[in-house]
Design an enzyme around this catalytic site. Structure first.
Site, PDB file in Angstrom:
ATOM      1  N   LYS A   1      -7.862  98.813  17.893  1.00 60.52           N
ATOM      2  CA  LYS A   1      -7.334  98.400  16.595  1.00 60.52           C
ATOM      3  C   LYS A   1      -8.124  97.300  15.887  1.00 60.52           C
ATOM      4  O   LYS A   1      -8.439  97.421  14.704  1.00 60.52           O
ATOM      5  CB  LYS A   1      -5.863  98.017  16.726  1.00 60.52           C
TER       6      LYS A   1
ATOM      7  N   TYR B   1      -3.746 108.987  27.474  1.00 56.19           N
ATOM      8  CA  TYR B   1      -3.629 107.613  26.984  1.00 56.19           C
ATOM      9  C   TYR B   1      -3.812 106.627  28.135  1.00 56.19           C
ATOM     10  O   TYR B   1      -3.284 106.805  29.227  1.00 56.19           O
ATOM     11  CB  TYR B   1      -2.254 107.362  26.327  1.00 56.19           C
TER      12      TYR B   1
ATOM     13  N   ASN C   1     -29.999  79.957  -2.512  1.00 58.14           N
ATOM     14  CA  ASN C   1     -30.059  80.881  -1.379  1.00 58.14           C
ATOM     15  C   ASN C   1     -29.248  82.154  -1.638  1.00 58.14           C
ATOM     16  O   ASN C   1     -28.142  82.081  -2.152  1.00 58.14           O
ATOM     17  CB  ASN C   1     -29.532  80.196  -0.113  1.00 58.14           C
TER      18      ASN C   1
ATOM     19  N   SER D   1       0.022  93.045  21.273  1.00 61.90           N
ATOM     20  CA  SER D   1      -0.860  93.447  20.177  1.00 61.90           C
ATOM     21  C   SER D   1      -0.195  93.193  18.833  1.00 61.90           C
ATOM     22  O   SER D   1      -0.795  93.417  17.790  1.00 61.90           O
ATOM     23  CB  SER D   1      -1.236  94.927  20.301  1.00 61.90           C
TER      24      SER D   1
ATOM     25  N   LYS E   1     -32.883  74.286  -3.803  1.00 66.96           N
ATOM     26  CA  LYS E   1     -32.660  75.611  -3.229  1.00 66.96           C
ATOM     27  C   LYS E   1     -31.627  76.466  -3.971  1.00 66.96           C
ATOM     28  O   LYS E   1     -30.660  75.974  -4.499  1.00 66.96           O
ATOM     29  CB  LYS E   1     -32.200  75.483  -1.765  1.00 66.96           C
TER      30      LYS E   1
ATOM     31  N   GLU F   1     -27.382  87.915   2.435  1.00 69.64           N
ATOM     32  CA  GLU F   1     -27.607  87.615   3.854  1.00 69.64           C
ATOM     33  C   GLU F   1     -26.357  87.918   4.681  1.00 69.64           C
ATOM     34  O   GLU F   1     -26.445  88.439   5.789  1.00 69.64           O
ATOM     35  CB  GLU F   1     -27.988  86.150   4.032  1.00 69.64           C
TER      36      GLU F   1
ATOM     37  N   ASN G   1       2.583 106.372  22.427  1.00 68.08           N
ATOM     38  CA  ASN G   1       1.238 106.953  22.433  1.00 68.08           C
ATOM     39  C   ASN G   1       0.995 107.858  21.220  1.00 68.08           C
ATOM     40  O   ASN G   1      -0.076 107.813  20.605  1.00 68.08           O
ATOM     41  CB  ASN G   1       1.030 107.765  23.718  1.00 68.08           C
TER      42      ASN G   1
ATOM     43  N   THR H   1     -44.933 100.850   1.150  1.00 70.12           N
ATOM     44  CA  THR H   1     -44.789 101.477   2.469  1.00 70.12           C
ATOM     45  C   THR H   1     -45.455 100.495   3.419  1.00 70.12           C
ATOM     46  O   THR H   1     -46.432  99.827   3.037  1.00 70.12           O
ATOM     47  CB  THR H   1     -45.489 102.847   2.563  1.00 70.12           C
ATOM     48  N   HIS H   2     -44.903 100.370   4.617  1.00 65.96           N
ATOM     49  CA  HIS H   2     -45.399  99.375   5.592  1.00 65.96           C
ATOM     50  C   HIS H   2     -45.378  97.962   5.001  1.00 65.96           C
ATOM     51  O   HIS H   2     -46.194  97.130   5.372  1.00 65.96           O
ATOM     52  CB  HIS H   2     -46.815  99.697   6.079  1.00 65.96           C
TER      53      HIS H   2
ATOM     54  N   GLN I   1      -5.633 100.271  23.300  1.00 67.45           N
ATOM     55  CA  GLN I   1      -5.118  99.238  22.397  1.00 67.45           C
ATOM     56  C   GLN I   1      -6.270  98.414  21.803  1.00 67.45           C
ATOM     57  O   GLN I   1      -6.128  97.814  20.742  1.00 67.45           O
ATOM     58  CB  GLN I   1      -4.149  98.331  23.158  1.00 67.45           C
TER      59      GLN I   1
ATOM     60  N   SER J   1     -28.325  74.190  -1.250  1.00 69.93           N
ATOM     61  CA  SER J   1     -28.514  73.621   0.078  1.00 69.93           C
ATOM     62  C   SER J   1     -27.957  72.201   0.084  1.00 69.93           C
ATOM     63  O   SER J   1     -28.028  71.495  -0.923  1.00 69.93           O
ATOM     64  CB  SER J   1     -30.011  73.602   0.398  1.00 69.93           C
TER      65      SER J   1
HETATM   66  N1  ARG Z   1       0.246  98.849  21.552  1.00 68.04           N
HETATM   67  C1  ARG Z   1      -0.136 100.070  22.158  1.00 68.04           C
HETATM   68  C2  ARG Z   1      -1.527 100.496  21.689  1.00 68.04           C
HETATM   69  O1  ARG Z   1      -1.914 100.067  20.663  1.00 68.04           O
HETATM   70  C3  ARG Z   1       0.817 101.148  21.791  1.00 68.04           C
HETATM   71  C4  ARG Z   1       0.883 102.247  22.793  1.00 68.04           C
HETATM   72  C5  ARG Z   1       1.400 101.730  24.071  1.00 68.04           C
HETATM   73  N2  ARG Z   1       1.668 102.771  24.989  1.00 68.04           N
HETATM   74  C6  ARG Z   1       1.934 102.519  26.259  1.00 68.04           C
HETATM   75  N3  ARG Z   1       2.159 103.548  26.989  1.00 68.04           N
HETATM   76  N4  ARG Z   1       1.927 101.323  26.764  1.00 68.04           N
HETATM   77  O2  ARG Z   1      -2.204 101.270  22.329  1.00 68.04           O
END
Ligand code: ARG
Length: 469
Positions: free
Chosen positions: A331, A323, A291, A20, A289, A296, A107, A152-153, A328, A283
Site C-alpha cells: 500500500k 494471500y 537553482n 496498517s 544563485k 531536480e 483478503n 547525440t552523445h 500489506q 541559495s
Molecule cells: N491490512 C491487510 C492488508 O492490507 C488486510 C488484509 C488482511 N488479511 C489477513 N488475512 N490478515 O493486506
C-alpha cells in the site's frame, strides 16, 4: 474479531508493528462502497433482510459523516481500515453489522478497495498528463522559429527546432496518457469480492454481478465485462497495481529526462532558458544563485517511484499462493508512487508555463553564430550526395573540411572558395557556400517526423488530437 480461538492479546509492540490503519485509512471511501455492494448481494441471496440492509446503509451514512468531519476514532488495536469501519458499524447498528462479513474476507476486501482507489488515481494522473502535454505543446507552437543544436552523445549533432524537442516531450505525455486510459479499464475489472479468503463463496454471491455493479458505479460508460475468474489469483496477486506503478515509473522517467534537459539548458554554459521565480530557489550562501530545484526534485523523485515498482516485484516474486501478510506492504508503495507522479506532473506544468519557461533567443543565436560543433557539416555531405558523390566519399571529404576549419581556427560559415579548393578542388565548388545555413539544414528534413517547419507544425496538430484522448 478473531478472539474466539485466542486466550491472550497481541503484544503492544506487535500491534504497532502490524497495524496498517495509519496509512490504509485513506481507502475508507472505497471500503464503504465495496461493503455496500457486498451487502446488496447478501440481500439478494437472503442472508440479509431488507430491514438489515437499510440499517447497514444508514450506519455507513453515519460513518461517512464521522470520517468526513474528522470525528471518527481510528483505533490501532483494530489493525486496518476494514476492521475499524466494520467494528464501528456493528457498534452503531448491532447484529446486522455482524452479518456483513458473511463469506467475505479482508483478503478480497482489500484488493477491491485498492482497485476502486486506483481507478480514481488513474483518472487524475491521466488528466494531469494530458494537461502537461498541452502546456508543452503551447510552448512548442510559440517557439517554432527557435533553432537549437540537437545533441547525440552530448555533442552538438545537427540543428533542430526547439519545438521539435518540446513536441517529443509532449508526445511522451500523450502516449503515457493513452496507456493510462487502458490501465483504467483493466483496473475496473479487478474486483475479487466474493473470492473470500481464497476459494470463493459458499452462499451463492455472484462475483460477476458484484464486479459489474462496482465497475458501473465507478464509470457508467463502461461496457466491457471481465470479472476476476479465479479466486486464488483474485486475492493472491497485485497485477493491476504493478501495471499502474509501471506506468508511473515510465512517466517519471520521461519527466526526469525533460528535467535533466531543462537543468542543462538553464546553466550559464548553455543559457538556452531561464526558469522563472515560481519554480526556482535561491541559495542561503550565494546571493547570485538561481537553482532549478523543481526539476531536480522531479529527477530525484523518479528514483523513489521506480523504487516503489521494484518493491512490488520483490514483494511478489517468491510469494507462495495465495494471500500472505507480506502483501500489506504494497500500500505505501502504491500510495506514494501515485502521489509523487501526480505532484510531479503538476509541477512540470508550472515549469513549462509561459511565465516560468523563458527562452533566451539571443544567447541561443550566439551559440549558433559561434560555429562551434560544425553543425553545418551535414549540409556539405548532403550537397555532395545530391551531386552524385557516394555518401561514404562525401563523408570523408566533409571530414577533411571540418579538420581544415579546426586547424585554421575557422567557422564553417567563414569558409571561402579558396579554402574549399584547398581541401578538395574537384568536389567542393563555390556554389556550396550558399548552402551552409543551419536554417536550410533544418528545412531540408521535410518528411514526416522531420524538422521542417511545416512538418513540425503538422505533427503538433496531430499531437493535440492525441492529447485530447
Ligand atoms: N491490512 C491487510 C492488508 O492490507 C488486510 C488484509 C488482511 N488479511 C489477513 N488475512 N490478515 O493486506
Amino acid at each position: 474479531m478473531w478472539h474466539g480461538r485466542f486466550s491472550g492479546k497481541p503484544d503492544k509492540l506487535m500491534q504497532e508493528f502490524s497495524e496498517s490503519v495509519s496509512f490504509d485509512q485513506r481507502l475508507w471511501r472505497e471500503d464503504i462502497a465495496g461493503s455496500l455492494a457486498y451487502a446488496k448481494e447478501l440481500l439478494r441471496i437472503k442472508i440479509l433482510t431488507k430491514k438489515e440492509f437499510a440499517e447497514i446503509e444508514n450506519g455507513f451514512k453515519q460513518i461517512t459523516a464521522e470520517i468526513e468531519s474528522g470525528k471518527f476514532d481510528w483505533k490501532v488495536e483494530l489493525e486496518d481500515v476494514h476492521m475499524n469501519i466494520e467494528a464501528r458499524l456493528t457498534q452503531i447498528i448491532g447484529d446486522a453489522g455482524k452479518k456483513l462479513h458473511t463469506g467475505r474476507s479482508r483478503n478480497d476486501q482489500v484488493v477491491t478497495d485498492l482497485a476502486l482507489w486506483l481507478y480514481k488515481r488513474c483518472v487524475e494522473i491521466e488528466a494531469a498528463a494530458r494537461e502537461l502535454g498541452h502546456t508543452i505543446a503551447d510552448r512548442a507552437e510559440e517557439l517554432i522559429d527557435v533553432i537549437i543544436p540537437a545533441y547525440t552523445h552530448m555533442q552538438r549533432a545537427q540543428p533542430v527546432r526547439m519545438s521539435h524537442q518540446l513536441a517529443a516531450y509532449a508526445g511522451w505525455m500523450a502516449d503515457d496518457a493513452g496507456q493510462l486510459s487502458f490501465q483504467r479499464m483493466f483496473t475496473l475489472t479487478d474486483f475479487p469480492l466474493g473470492s473470500g479468503a481464497c476459494t470463493g463463496n459458499s452462499f451463492g454471491v455472484d462475483m460477476g454481478e458484484l464486479s459489474d455493479s462496482l465497475s458501473q458505479a465507478a464509470d457508467p460508460r463502461l461496457r466491457q465485462r471481465r470479472s476476476v475468474n479465479n479466486s486464488m489469483r483474485g486475492v493472491g496477486d497485485r497485477d493491476t497495481a504493478m501495471d499502474m506503478l509501471y506506468v508511473c515509473a515510465k512517466m517519471m522517467t520521461h519527466l526526469s529526462r525533460m528535467s535533466e534537459d531543462l537543468i542543462l539548458w538553464s546553466t550559464a554554459e548553455f543559457g538556452f532558458i531561464t526558469l522563472g521565480d515560481a519554480v526556482t530557489t535561491g541559495s542561503s550562501i550565494m546571493p547570485q544563485k538561481r537553482n532549478p530545484d523543481a526539476c531536480e526534485l522531479v529527477r530525484g523523485k523518479t528514483a523513489r517511484v521506480v523504487g516503489h515498482l521494484m518493491q512490488l516485484f520483490m514483494l511478489l516474486k517468491a510469494l507462495p499462493m495465495t494471500y500472505n501478510r507480506d502483501l500489506q506492504e504494497d500500500k505505501e508503495a502504491i500510495f506514494d508512487a501515485t502521489d509523487q507522479t501526480l505532484a510531479c506532473l503538476r509541477v512540470m506544468k508550472l515549469v513549462f508555463s509561459k511565465e516560468s519557461f523563458r527562452v533566451n533567443r539571443k544567447r541561443i543565436q550566439a551559440h549558433l553564430d559561434s560555429g562551434a560543433g560544425y553543425m553545418e557539416a551535414m549540409n556539405v555531405a548532403d550537397w555532395l550526395v545530391m551531386r552524385g558523390v557516394p555518401f561514404r566519399e562525401g563523408h570523408d571529404i566533409t571530414g577533411r573540411l571540418v579538420k581544415y576549419c579546426e586547424d585554421h581556427n575557422k567557422r564553417m560559415m567563414d569558409l571561402t572558395a579558396k579554402d574549399l579548393a584547398k581541401v578538395d578542388k574537384r568536389h567542393l565548388k563555390p556554389a556550396l557556400l550558399k548552402q551552409l545555413s543551419l536554417e536550410a539544414l533544418v528545412e531540408r528534413k521535410n518528411v514526416h517526423a522531420g524538422t521542417a517547419k511545416k512538418q513540425v507544425q503538422a505533427r503538433l496538430k496531430d499531437l493535440r488530437r492525441f492529447l485530447q484522448g
